[in-house]
Design a protein around this motif. Structure first.
Motif, PDB file in Angstrom:
ATOM      1  N   LEU A 117       0.824  -1.205   0.000  1.00 49.35           N
ATOM      2  CA  LEU A 117       0.000   0.000   0.000  1.00 49.35           C
ATOM      3  C   LEU A 117       0.861   1.259   0.000  1.00 49.35           C
ATOM      4  O   LEU A 117       0.554   2.236  -0.685  1.00 49.35           O
ATOM      5  CB  LEU A 117      -0.942  -0.007   1.210  1.00 49.35           C
ATOM      6  N   GLU A 118       1.946   1.221   0.744  1.00 52.01           N
ATOM      7  CA  GLU A 118       2.877   2.355   0.778  1.00 52.01           C
ATOM      8  C   GLU A 118       3.494   2.588  -0.598  1.00 52.01           C
ATOM      9  O   GLU A 118       3.608   3.731  -1.062  1.00 52.01           O
ATOM     10  CB  GLU A 118       3.971   2.103   1.816  1.00 52.01           C
ATOM     11  N   ALA A 119       3.890   1.504  -1.268  1.00 55.51           N
ATOM     12  CA  ALA A 119       4.467   1.624  -2.609  1.00 55.51           C
ATOM     13  C   ALA A 119       3.437   2.202  -3.590  1.00 55.51           C
ATOM     14  O   ALA A 119       3.776   3.042  -4.425  1.00 55.51           O
ATOM     15  CB  ALA A 119       4.962   0.266  -3.103  1.00 55.51           C
ATOM     16  N   ALA A 120       2.200   1.774  -3.473  1.00 56.16           N
ATOM     17  CA  ALA A 120       1.143   2.296  -4.349  1.00 56.16           C
ATOM     18  C   ALA A 120       0.922   3.780  -4.091  1.00 56.16           C
ATOM     19  O   ALA A 120       0.778   4.574  -5.037  1.00 56.16           O
ATOM     20  CB  ALA A 120      -0.154   1.522  -4.135  1.00 56.16           C
ATOM     21  N   GLU A 121       0.910   4.179  -2.832  1.00 60.75           N
ATOM     22  CA  GLU A 121       0.746   5.601  -2.492  1.00 60.75           C
ATOM     23  C   GLU A 121       1.893   6.431  -3.056  1.00 60.75           C
ATOM     24  O   GLU A 121       1.673   7.512  -3.613  1.00 60.75           O
ATOM     25  CB  GLU A 121       0.669   5.777  -0.968  1.00 60.75           C
ATOM     26  N   THR A 122       3.108   5.930  -2.927  1.00 56.82           N
ATOM     27  CA  THR A 122       4.279   6.639  -3.446  1.00 56.82           C
ATOM     28  C   THR A 122       4.185   6.781  -4.960  1.00 56.82           C
ATOM     29  O   THR A 122       4.442   7.852  -5.517  1.00 56.82           O
ATOM     30  CB  THR A 122       5.578   5.898  -3.049  1.00 56.82           C
ATOM     31  N   TYR A 123       3.805   5.712  -5.618  1.00 58.33           N
ATOM     32  CA  TYR A 123       3.659   5.723  -7.080  1.00 58.33           C
ATOM     33  C   TYR A 123       2.609   6.742  -7.508  1.00 58.33           C
ATOM     34  O   TYR A 123       2.825   7.546  -8.420  1.00 58.33           O
ATOM     35  CB  TYR A 123       3.308   4.320  -7.568  1.00 58.33           C
ATOM     36  N   LEU A 124       1.468   6.730  -6.856  1.00 58.65           N
ATOM     37  CA  LEU A 124       0.398   7.653  -7.219  1.00 58.65           C
ATOM     38  C   LEU A 124       0.782   9.102  -6.939  1.00 58.65           C
ATOM     39  O   LEU A 124       0.480  10.003  -7.730  1.00 58.65           O
ATOM     40  CB  LEU A 124      -0.893   7.293  -6.477  1.00 58.65           C
ATOM     41  N   ALA A 125       1.468   9.332  -5.829  1.00 56.17           N
ATOM     42  CA  ALA A 125       1.883  10.690  -5.473  1.00 56.17           C
ATOM     43  C   ALA A 125       2.974  11.223  -6.405  1.00 56.17           C
ATOM     44  O   ALA A 125       3.115  12.432  -6.561  1.00 56.17           O
ATOM     45  CB  ALA A 125       2.362  10.724  -4.024  1.00 56.17           C
ATOM     46  N   SER A 126       3.724  10.344  -7.027  1.00 55.53           N
ATOM     47  CA  SER A 126       4.838  10.762  -7.881  1.00 55.53           C
ATOM     48  C   SER A 126       4.383  11.391  -9.200  1.00 55.53           C
ATOM     49  O   SER A 126       5.171  12.043  -9.866  1.00 55.53           O
ATOM     50  CB  SER A 126       5.741   9.568  -8.195  1.00 55.53           C
ATOM     51  N   GLY A 127       3.161  11.166  -9.577  1.00 61.09           N
ATOM     52  CA  GLY A 127       2.673  11.667 -10.847  1.00 61.09           C
ATOM     53  C   GLY A 127       3.009  10.748 -12.019  1.00 61.09           C
ATOM     54  O   GLY A 127       2.648  11.023 -13.161  1.00 61.09           O
ATOM     55  N   GLN A 128       3.697   9.664 -11.736  1.00 59.17           N
ATOM     56  CA  GLN A 128       4.100   8.731 -12.783  1.00 59.17           C
ATOM     57  C   GLN A 128       2.890   8.102 -13.471  1.00 59.17           C
ATOM     58  O   GLN A 128       2.904   7.892 -14.685  1.00 59.17           O
ATOM     59  CB  GLN A 128       5.018   7.643 -12.209  1.00 59.17           C
TER      60      GLN A 128
END
Length: 142
Positions: A117-128
């Motif tokens: 879940l943390e990795a998904a949040e980071t990915y989504l927040a990155s704008g990627q």
């Protein structure tokens, strides 16, 4: 004893005994003694609801609650609480020599889920995600 409260405000109390394991095997063809069932119960709310209904069947029958009524009472936080209850009941059912190891299995599963879940949040927040979507749309000519 394990317990959880569903979204209809009903409190469900159960333990897991040999009879319960046998009943779940017979009705659902799910082996609660297989350690691989732990992550399945934690990740599949439909399987969780089916197993819990069988475990809570004596109370459900006494209260006139159908399988459908039971399922309607599970969602959101109730699923989290029910998952904790059934996993704790499985640990408590196990022989004392296995309890510590089973608790570690559950804790590892929770840690892996949190990391995902943390990795998904980071990915989504990155704008990627938006960049990849824009590129796919551009490539498709839309």
């Amino acid at each position: 004893m394990s317990k959880f409260t569903d979204n209809a405000g009903r409190e469900w109390v159960f333990t897991i005994t040999v009879d319960d394991v046998r009943r779940v095997r017979k009705k659902l063809e799910v082996d609660l003694l297989d350690v691989d069932v732990f992550p399945q119960l934690a990740s599949d709310p439909i399987l969780l609801a089916d197993v819990l209904f069988v475990l809570c069947l004596p109370q459900a029958d006494a209260d006139g609650i159908t399988d459908e009524d039971f399922g309607r009472g599970l969602g959101g936080d109730a699923i989290d609480e029910a998952t904790e209850a059934v996993l704790d009941a499985l640990v408590n059912f196990s022989r004392s020599a296995k309890r510590a190891t089973l608790r570690k299995v559950i804790d590892k599963q929770k840690a892996l889920e949190a990391r995902g879940l943390e990795a998904a949040e980071t990915y989504l927040a990155s704008g990627q995600a938006e960049k990849e979507m824009d590129a796919a749309i551009k490539k498709a000519g839309l």
